[in-house]
Enzyme design. Sequence first.
Site, PDB file in Angstrom:
ATOM      1  N   ARG A  17       9.810   3.891   0.296  1.00 12.56           N
ATOM      2  CA  ARG A  17       9.172   3.003   1.269  1.00 12.56           C
ATOM      3  C   ARG A  17      10.215   2.244   2.088  1.00 12.56           C
ATOM      4  O   ARG A  17      11.151   1.675   1.538  1.00 12.56           O
ATOM      5  CB  ARG A  17       8.260   2.007   0.560  1.00 12.56           C
ATOM      6  CG  ARG A  17       7.678   1.020   1.530  1.00 12.56           C
ATOM      7  CD  ARG A  17       6.532   0.258   0.995  1.00 12.56           C
ATOM      8  NE  ARG A  17       6.283  -0.902   1.841  1.00 12.56           N
ATOM      9  CZ  ARG A  17       5.342  -1.775   1.605  1.00 12.56           C
ATOM     10  NH1 ARG A  17       4.565  -1.636   0.566  1.00 12.56           N
ATOM     11  NH2 ARG A  17       5.168  -2.794   2.413  1.00 12.56           N
ATOM     12  N   ASP A  54      -0.219  -3.102  -4.462  1.00 14.92           N
ATOM     13  CA  ASP A  54      -0.503  -4.542  -4.467  1.00 14.92           C
ATOM     14  C   ASP A  54      -1.116  -4.953  -5.796  1.00 14.92           C
ATOM     15  O   ASP A  54      -2.110  -4.348  -6.232  1.00 14.92           O
ATOM     16  CB  ASP A  54      -1.511  -4.889  -3.358  1.00 14.92           C
ATOM     17  CG  ASP A  54      -0.892  -4.847  -1.977  1.00 14.92           C
ATOM     18  OD1 ASP A  54       0.333  -5.025  -1.859  1.00 14.92           O
ATOM     19  OD2 ASP A  54      -1.646  -4.637  -1.001  1.00 14.92           O
TER      20      ASP A  54
END
Length: 164
Positions: A83, A97
């Site tokens: 990422r 998350d």
Amino acid sequence: MIRCFIGLGANLDEPIAQITIALRALAALPDTRLLRCSSLYGSKPLGPQDQPDYVNAVAELETTLEPLKLLDALQHQEREQGRIKRRHWGERCIDLDLLLYGDQTMRSERLNIPHHEMHKRSFVLLPLCEIADDLYLPDGRAITGLTPEFSGDLQRIGPPPVIG
Ligand code: ROI
């Protein structure tokens, strides 16, 4: 063991494969069990519209890792999957998350639990309701009673990935 929920999102580099890789990594975390994962959902981006649609899911874990240790592990896995931050609310190959950690509330620079926007987002609420319709937020609101502000044309696009 603490029951927690992780939101997964991806819109680059074969999003379904990215979510599957991330789920495998969650299942392999120390002191943790992956209990279940929702179906896969497709959604329009919340944020800039000139990015691909997202694939979203929510996973349920049981863990004895402390919240910040779990966050470390999630961020480590995001880096593992390559990422890169491109722009605010922009495209990403994986987003993990920490949504809920038992009935704990935490507000700090690094970590907010419950995730501060989760109650507004259909791509979190729908998969969450699918796997845990008995759930309450720490403030006492039932998850099934929340009305998302952002719909994103959410659609179920496939069954939960098979892990293990
Ligand atoms: N939009 C959608 N539809 N799904 C996501 O997972 C998602 N994640 C994000 C932002 C950029 C806010 N938008 C999203 O972090």
